[in-house]
Enzyme design. Structure first.
Site, PDB file in Angstrom:
ATOM      1  N   LYS A   1       0.202   3.664  -2.716  1.00  0.00           N
ATOM      2  CA  LYS A   1      -0.863   4.661  -2.622  1.00  0.00           C
ATOM      3  C   LYS A   1      -0.290   6.080  -2.490  1.00  0.00           C
ATOM      4  CE  LYS A   1      -4.617   1.833  -0.638  1.00  0.00           C
ATOM      5  NZ  LYS A   1      -4.076   0.485  -0.500  1.00  0.00           N
TER       6      LYS A   1
ATOM      7  N   SER B   1       0.794  -1.231   0.000  1.00  0.00           N
ATOM      8  CA  SER B   1       0.000   0.000   0.000  1.00  0.00           C
ATOM      9  C   SER B   1       0.820   1.272   0.000  1.00  0.00           C
ATOM     10  CB  SER B   1      -0.945   0.022   1.204  1.00  0.00           C
ATOM     11  OG  SER B   1      -2.161  -0.608   0.878  1.00  0.00           O
TER      12      SER B   1
ATOM     13  N   SER C   1      -6.312   2.732   4.512  1.00  0.00           N
ATOM     14  CA  SER C   1      -5.677   2.105   3.354  1.00  0.00           C
ATOM     15  C   SER C   1      -6.727   1.406   2.506  1.00  0.00           C
ATOM     16  CB  SER C   1      -4.595   1.109   3.790  1.00  0.00           C
ATOM     17  OG  SER C   1      -3.675   0.877   2.757  1.00  0.00           O
TER      18      SER C   1
END
Length: 403
Positions: free
Chosen positions: A98, A95, A153
């Site tokens: 991101k 993640s 997330s």
């Protein structure tokens, strides 16, 4: 007619020729990690293996118990890399990708804009993904969606924002273009949310570039520093009123490490744990990235240890490299060299651990005789072939989880 001894000799030769193909090639195909590009962006030392640090008199020693496969510590403002360990090693980013998603898409939408989520916008999300809990046919403000991205997330929030941006594939293409503009040569984007996908890779160096760029945006800094918030829930069928529920930032250092700004953590089955953290102390901002330490908790422990070291060592080490500047729009091809200090900088890279020593395979006992015989060597060949095929099957079935 060949004798058994001749037959055995030919079989041994066949085994010797086959084993490298059977045992080595499948492992190379299955390996998610890839070496860095030949020309190291940010300086030659950053392309060299092992720990890179240039201490001056009085410099503190680096932490000795680091386990990350790659890390980097940088000054956010100058971009100077204070120390690094395999910073261009290409690894699954989870993640933390991101960060690039936000840097690419966040500036496009007014935070107060309202969007009604269509059912197709939350379809096609990978099994096991982390979710904030978005429901179809309900309205959400853009700032709520971004809180879902940064705090929870939430892959569902990423997919909704991607659809607002023209679709998942459009967003992936824009993220890749943004990475190239930032001279992040180690990064290959396949999914916008960091969900485990074959071929999706980044590096500690590149993740530092993304964080440095993102932290120049005031909204980005606000979201990644938010510890908790209320998120819009479902509509009560009896009252017609829409409820809400609390969400908390999954960054375990936020609110615990003095001066931590935030940035982003990430964990998946394939990637293990990765963390990009930025902190301010005494007017200095440092960025640390740690990728793939030996356990989930260690990603935070090692980030904190590297931040402590960086603040103590900042004026007592010579830089070993630099976070390069973004390529101006319409400029020529990137040079691959560190840019100057002009411009408004932001937070830097991230560190992790020192070289880990893997035990070598045990050698055969001295004087051990070859007592397998024809049938035994045939079994070795078949087992080698089966092992290679099994490695490929296991790779294909590797569980993908939330980014």
């Amino acid at each position: 007619m060949p004798t058994p001894r001749h037959t055995f000799a030919r079989l041994c030769a066949a085994v010797s020729a086959a084993l490298p193909v059977l045992l080595v090639a499948p492992a190379a195909v299955a390996a998610p990690r890839q070496p860095p590009p030949s020309a190291a962006i940010g300086g030659d030392r950053l392309g060299s293996p092992g720990v890179q640090v240039a201490p001056l008199a009085g410099a503190p020693a680096l932490p000795t118990d680091l386990t990350g496969q790659s890390w980097i510590v940088s000054d956010a403002t100058s971009g100077e890399v204070l120390a690094a360990y395999n910073p261009h090693l290409r690894l699954p980013p989870a993640s933390t990708l991101k960060i690039l998603f936000a840097d690419t898409v966040l500036p496009k939408f007014d935070r107060n804009a309202v969007h009604r989520v269509a059912d197709e916008e939350i379809q096609g999300i990978g099994p096991g993904s982390s979710l904030v809990g978005i429901k179809e046919n309900l309205e959400y403000r853009v700032e709520d969606l971004w809180r879902g991205v940064f705090l929870s997330s939430g892959n569902d929030a990423v997919h909704v924002l991607s659809h607002m941006n023209g679709g998942v594939q459009q967003t992936v293409a824009e993220m890749q273009a943004r990475a190239e503009a930032l001279q992040a040569k180690d990064t290959k984007v396949v999914s916008p949310d960091g969900y485990d996908m074959d071929g999706q890779l980044s590096s500690a160096y590149d993740l530092s570039l993304f964080a440095r760029a993102g932290l120049r945006n005031a909204d980005f800094r606000m979201y990644c520093a938010t510890r908790d918030a209320m998120f819009p829930g479902a509509v009560d069928k009896n009252t017609g009123q829409r409820g809400s529920f609390g969400i908390a930032n999954t960054d375990r250092l936020l609110g615990k490490y003095p001066g931590l700004i935030g940035v982003k953590n990430g964990t998946t089955t394939n990637a293990g744990s990765t963390f990009v953290g930025a902190a301010e102390r005494g007017g200095r901002t440092l960025l640390v990235t740690v990728m793939h330490p030996s356990s989930y908790q260690k990603v935070y422990d090692e980030t904190a240890a590297l931040l402590d070291w960086g603040f103590a060592a900042a004026d007592k080490v010579q830089p070993v490299g630099k976070l390069v500047d973004e390529v101006p729009a319409g400029a020529a091809e990137p040079t691959g060299q560190a840019g100057g200090t002009a411009g408004t900088p932001a937070p830097p890279p991230h560190p992790s651990p020192a070289a880990t020593t893997r035990p070598a395979a045990a050698p055969a006992a001295d004087g051990e005789e070859d007592g397998l015989g024809l049938v035994g060597w045939s079994a070795v060949v078949l087992a080698g072939a089966g092992g290679g095929a099994g490695a490929l099957v296991l790779r294909q079935r590797r569980h993908r989880s939330a980014g």
